[in-house]
Motif scaffolding. Structure first.
Motif, PDB file in Angstrom:
ATOM      1  N   ILE A  27     -18.081  11.275 130.110  1.00  0.00           N
ATOM      2  CA  ILE A  27     -17.431  11.463 128.810  1.00  0.00           C
ATOM      3  C   ILE A  27     -17.551  10.141 128.052  1.00  0.00           C
ATOM      4  O   ILE A  27     -16.958   9.133 128.427  1.00  0.00           O
ATOM      5  CB  ILE A  27     -15.947  11.852 128.962  1.00  0.00           C
ATOM      6  CG1 ILE A  27     -15.808  13.116 129.821  1.00  0.00           C
ATOM      7  CG2 ILE A  27     -15.315  12.048 127.593  1.00  0.00           C
ATOM      8  CD1 ILE A  27     -16.403  14.360 129.213  1.00  0.00           C
ATOM      9  N   TYR A  28     -18.344  10.145 127.005  1.00  0.00           N
ATOM     10  CA  TYR A  28     -18.551   8.929 126.227  1.00  0.00           C
ATOM     11  C   TYR A  28     -17.413   8.771 125.214  1.00  0.00           C
ATOM     12  O   TYR A  28     -16.893   9.753 124.694  1.00  0.00           O
ATOM     13  CB  TYR A  28     -19.903   8.984 125.517  1.00  0.00           C
ATOM     14  CG  TYR A  28     -21.061   9.026 126.480  1.00  0.00           C
ATOM     15  CD1 TYR A  28     -21.642   7.855 126.948  1.00  0.00           C
ATOM     16  CD2 TYR A  28     -21.552  10.242 126.952  1.00  0.00           C
ATOM     17  CE1 TYR A  28     -22.692   7.891 127.849  1.00  0.00           C
ATOM     18  CE2 TYR A  28     -22.602  10.292 127.854  1.00  0.00           C
ATOM     19  CZ  TYR A  28     -23.170   9.112 128.301  1.00  0.00           C
ATOM     20  OH  TYR A  28     -24.210   9.155 129.202  1.00  0.00           O
ATOM     21  N   GLN A  29     -17.043   7.527 124.964  1.00  0.00           N
ATOM     22  CA  GLN A  29     -15.914   7.253 124.076  1.00  0.00           C
ATOM     23  C   GLN A  29     -16.340   7.361 122.620  1.00  0.00           C
ATOM     24  O   GLN A  29     -17.272   6.690 122.174  1.00  0.00           O
ATOM     25  CB  GLN A  29     -15.359   5.846 124.347  1.00  0.00           C
ATOM     26  CG  GLN A  29     -14.166   5.471 123.481  1.00  0.00           C
ATOM     27  CD  GLN A  29     -12.950   6.343 123.763  1.00  0.00           C
ATOM     28  OE1 GLN A  29     -12.609   6.596 124.910  1.00  0.00           O
ATOM     29  NE2 GLN A  29     -12.298   6.806 122.707  1.00  0.00           N
ATOM     30  N   ALA A  30     -15.687   8.212 121.892  1.00  0.00           N
ATOM     31  CA  ALA A  30     -15.946   8.331 120.458  1.00  0.00           C
ATOM     32  C   ALA A  30     -15.123   7.289 119.703  1.00  0.00           C
ATOM     33  O   ALA A  30     -14.034   6.916 120.149  1.00  0.00           O
ATOM     34  CB  ALA A  30     -15.580   9.734 119.977  1.00  0.00           C
ATOM     35  N   GLU A 254     -22.576  21.098 123.573  1.00  0.00           N
ATOM     36  CA  GLU A 254     -22.356  19.909 124.405  1.00  0.00           C
ATOM     37  C   GLU A 254     -23.244  19.922 125.638  1.00  0.00           C
ATOM     38  O   GLU A 254     -23.761  18.880 126.059  1.00  0.00           O
ATOM     39  CB  GLU A 254     -20.889  19.805 124.835  1.00  0.00           C
ATOM     40  CG  GLU A 254     -19.900  19.710 123.684  1.00  0.00           C
ATOM     41  CD  GLU A 254     -19.319  21.056 123.307  1.00  0.00           C
ATOM     42  OE1 GLU A 254     -18.172  21.327 123.687  1.00  0.00           O
ATOM     43  OE2 GLU A 254     -20.019  21.836 122.638  1.00  0.00           O
ATOM     44  N   ARG A 286     -16.409  16.209 120.179  1.00  0.00           N
ATOM     45  CA  ARG A 286     -16.909  16.757 121.451  1.00  0.00           C
ATOM     46  C   ARG A 286     -18.367  16.376 121.690  1.00  0.00           C
ATOM     47  O   ARG A 286     -18.753  16.048 122.812  1.00  0.00           O
ATOM     48  CB  ARG A 286     -16.749  18.277 121.457  1.00  0.00           C
ATOM     49  CG  ARG A 286     -15.336  18.757 121.767  1.00  0.00           C
ATOM     50  CD  ARG A 286     -15.292  20.260 121.983  1.00  0.00           C
ATOM     51  NE  ARG A 286     -15.551  20.994 120.754  1.00  0.00           N
ATOM     52  CZ  ARG A 286     -14.610  21.343 119.885  1.00  0.00           C
ATOM     53  NH1 ARG A 286     -13.354  21.004 120.102  1.00  0.00           N
ATOM     54  NH2 ARG A 286     -14.920  22.022 118.796  1.00  0.00           N
ATOM     55  N   GLU A 289     -18.693  12.717 122.561  1.00  0.00           N
ATOM     56  CA  GLU A 289     -18.250  12.547 123.945  1.00  0.00           C
ATOM     57  C   GLU A 289     -19.293  13.052 124.943  1.00  0.00           C
ATOM     58  O   GLU A 289     -19.373  12.572 126.072  1.00  0.00           O
ATOM     59  CB  GLU A 289     -16.922  13.268 124.165  1.00  0.00           C
ATOM     60  CG  GLU A 289     -15.756  12.616 123.450  1.00  0.00           C
ATOM     61  CD  GLU A 289     -14.433  13.336 123.657  1.00  0.00           C
ATOM     62  OE1 GLU A 289     -13.380  12.700 123.432  1.00  0.00           O
ATOM     63  OE2 GLU A 289     -14.448  14.532 124.039  1.00  0.00           O
ATOM     64  N   THR A 352     -11.017  17.887 122.833  1.00  0.00           N
ATOM     65  CA  THR A 352     -11.660  16.587 123.001  1.00  0.00           C
ATOM     66  C   THR A 352     -10.729  15.648 123.740  1.00  0.00           C
ATOM     67  O   THR A 352      -9.559  15.944 123.960  1.00  0.00           O
ATOM     68  CB  THR A 352     -12.011  15.961 121.636  1.00  0.00           C
ATOM     69  OG1 THR A 352     -10.797  15.614 120.961  1.00  0.00           O
ATOM     70  CG2 THR A 352     -12.785  16.942 120.772  1.00  0.00           C
ATOM     71  N   ARG A 353     -11.272  14.489 124.115  1.00  0.00           N
ATOM     72  CA  ARG A 353     -10.479  13.521 124.871  1.00  0.00           C
ATOM     73  C   ARG A 353     -10.244  12.232 124.111  1.00  0.00           C
ATOM     74  O   ARG A 353      -9.705  11.286 124.652  1.00  0.00           O
ATOM     75  CB  ARG A 353     -11.194  13.200 126.192  1.00  0.00           C
ATOM     76  CG  ARG A 353     -11.342  14.420 127.089  1.00  0.00           C
ATOM     77  CD  ARG A 353     -11.772  14.025 128.471  1.00  0.00           C
ATOM     78  NE  ARG A 353     -11.895  15.178 129.336  1.00  0.00           N
ATOM     79  CZ  ARG A 353     -12.119  15.117 130.652  1.00  0.00           C
ATOM     80  NH1 ARG A 353     -12.242  13.943 131.229  1.00  0.00           N
ATOM     81  NH2 ARG A 353     -12.232  16.204 131.371  1.00  0.00           N
ATOM     82  N   THR A 354     -10.694  12.179 122.885  1.00  0.00           N
ATOM     83  CA  THR A 354     -10.527  10.962 122.095  1.00  0.00           C
ATOM     84  C   THR A 354      -9.271  11.073 121.252  1.00  0.00           C
ATOM     85  O   THR A 354      -9.221  11.870 120.320  1.00  0.00           O
ATOM     86  CB  THR A 354     -11.743  10.736 121.179  1.00  0.00           C
ATOM     87  OG1 THR A 354     -12.917  10.659 121.983  1.00  0.00           O
ATOM     88  CG2 THR A 354     -11.589   9.451 120.383  1.00  0.00           C
TER      89      THR A 354
END
Length: 377
Positions: A27-30, A254, A286, A289, A352-354
């Motif tokens: 998971i790349y940081q946005a 994705e 997404r 990420e 999303t995770r950001t």
């Protein structure tokens, strides 16, 4: 000049790539939504056939206001976009072979020559490039190179696009004509060498996983700089079966971004999510990420407005909470009860995770002071 590999050799290359796929779910940081860093992911796009001059003017004005990375237009709008953006750090890109990708190589090369600077015009090629380029082109194109329209050659002197988004001739992948597909991309790359950026649009909604891998390998061997997911025009085709190769074309953008990034890992080639894959702020986060480093969309303005509205709403909510606490104190209230400024994190856009991360201050904002509302809320 012959093609780089035969079709059987391409099949071997594609199979090797299939076997070397990893199960990387990084998971790349946005960047923070609404920030200048977030805006620089966006290629602000208008490739409508009916786009008028005033539409291009508005597109470029929006790109300046929001600080987008680039604008992407059709070839006849490039010169106007370049003039609009002169003096800024926003670059101009152009679509080639849009949107089907099935134009002849001559037509694609002609479009490239129609907006590059003088050294990439027919006359410029004569001075700057060896005769081998002419033999390469004449051996693969369907009509003489000399018949490129003079009007496009003239336009080339004044146009200045720095990025090309070329649609891959993806129907060739259906029939396993990998050499012809490679030759198509390589011809455009030879016509527009670095520092011009070549980005190859794969049209992933129309491809099986095997065909996506094939397209990535072909683009990589053609020295493309970036892979793009799609044009936004072709429909998603799920459960694709062709030539005995059965696999389900992923409807999840994705997953396609992760697959493309996996196939070209270690090459320096980046992945751009584009077209119908990028319609909302949640889509954008997404896809970043998942590993996309650029976003090609006509919804960039809406995304930035939504992002800033979220951030402003959070800051306002934090200020309201602290204001009420201060307003509830009597004249000799305890100053220790006032919250200090700090970082506030709230849930990220759905799926999303950001998180939205914004600094807030315990003091009234400039707008609050102007409205004399501090302490009266």
């Amino acid at each position: 000049m012959t093609t780089r590999y035969t079709d059987p050799e391409w099949v071997q290359i594609i199979q090797e790539s299939q076997e070397s796929l990893s199960d990387d779910k990084t998971i790349y940081q946005a960047p923070m939504i609404g920030s200048p860093e977030f805006a620089r992911y966006i290629d602000h796009t208008m490739v409508n056939l009916d786009a008028k001059k005033e539409h291009i003017d508005i597109l470029c004005a929006e790109a300046r206001i929001h600080g987008f990375r680039s604008v992407c237009v059709r070839h006849h709008s490039v010169s106007r976009a370049v003039k609009n953006l002169r003096g800024t750090n926003i670059i101009v890109g152009c679509v080639i072979g849009f949107h089907e990708g099935t134009q002849t190589m001559t037509e694609k090369v002609a479009l490239v020559l129609s907006f590059l600077s003088f050294r990439f015009t027919p006359l410029g090629v004569f001075f700057f490039y060896p005769p081998s380029l002419f033999s390469f082109l004449s051996s693969h194109i369907k009509r003489p190179y000399s018949l490129i329209p003079a009007s496009e050659a003239t336009q080339a002197v004044k146009d200045g696009a720095l990025e090309l988004d070329m649609v891959l001739n993806y129907p060739l992948l259906y029939t396993g004509e990998f050499s012809a597909c490679y030759t198509d991309v390589a011809a455009v790359r030879a016509t527009a060498p670095p520092p011009t950026q070549l980005r190859v649009i794969l049209e992933t909604p129309q491809l099986t996983q095997y065909e996506i891998i094939a397209a990535c390998r072909i683009a990589a061997h053609s020295r493309a700089d970036m892979l793009c997911t799609g044009t936004g025009v072709a429909p998603t085709e799920e459960g694709v079966e062709r030539a005995g190769n059965v696999d389900v074309g992923s409807a999840c953008p994705e997953d396609n971004v992760r697959l493309m990034r996996d196939v070209v890992r270690g090459t320096g080639i980046q992945v751009k999510a584009s077209g119908s894959d990028v319609k909302s702020l949640g889509d954008a986060v997404r896809l970043i990420e998942a590993g996309a480093t650029r976003l090609g969309t006509s919804h960039g303005v809406e995304m930035m407005e939504e992002a800033r509205a979220r951030v402003q709403g959070i800051t306002h909510a934090a200020g309201m909470r602290m204001t009420r606490e201060m307003a509830g104190r009597d004249g000799g209230g305890n100053l220790e009860s006032v919250e200090e400024g700090g970082w506030l994190e709230t849930p990220s856009p759905e799926g999303t995770r950001t998180p939205v991360r914004q600094y807030f201050s315990p003091f009234p904002s400039r707008d609050q002071r102007a409205q004399k509302s501090w302490g009266n809320i």
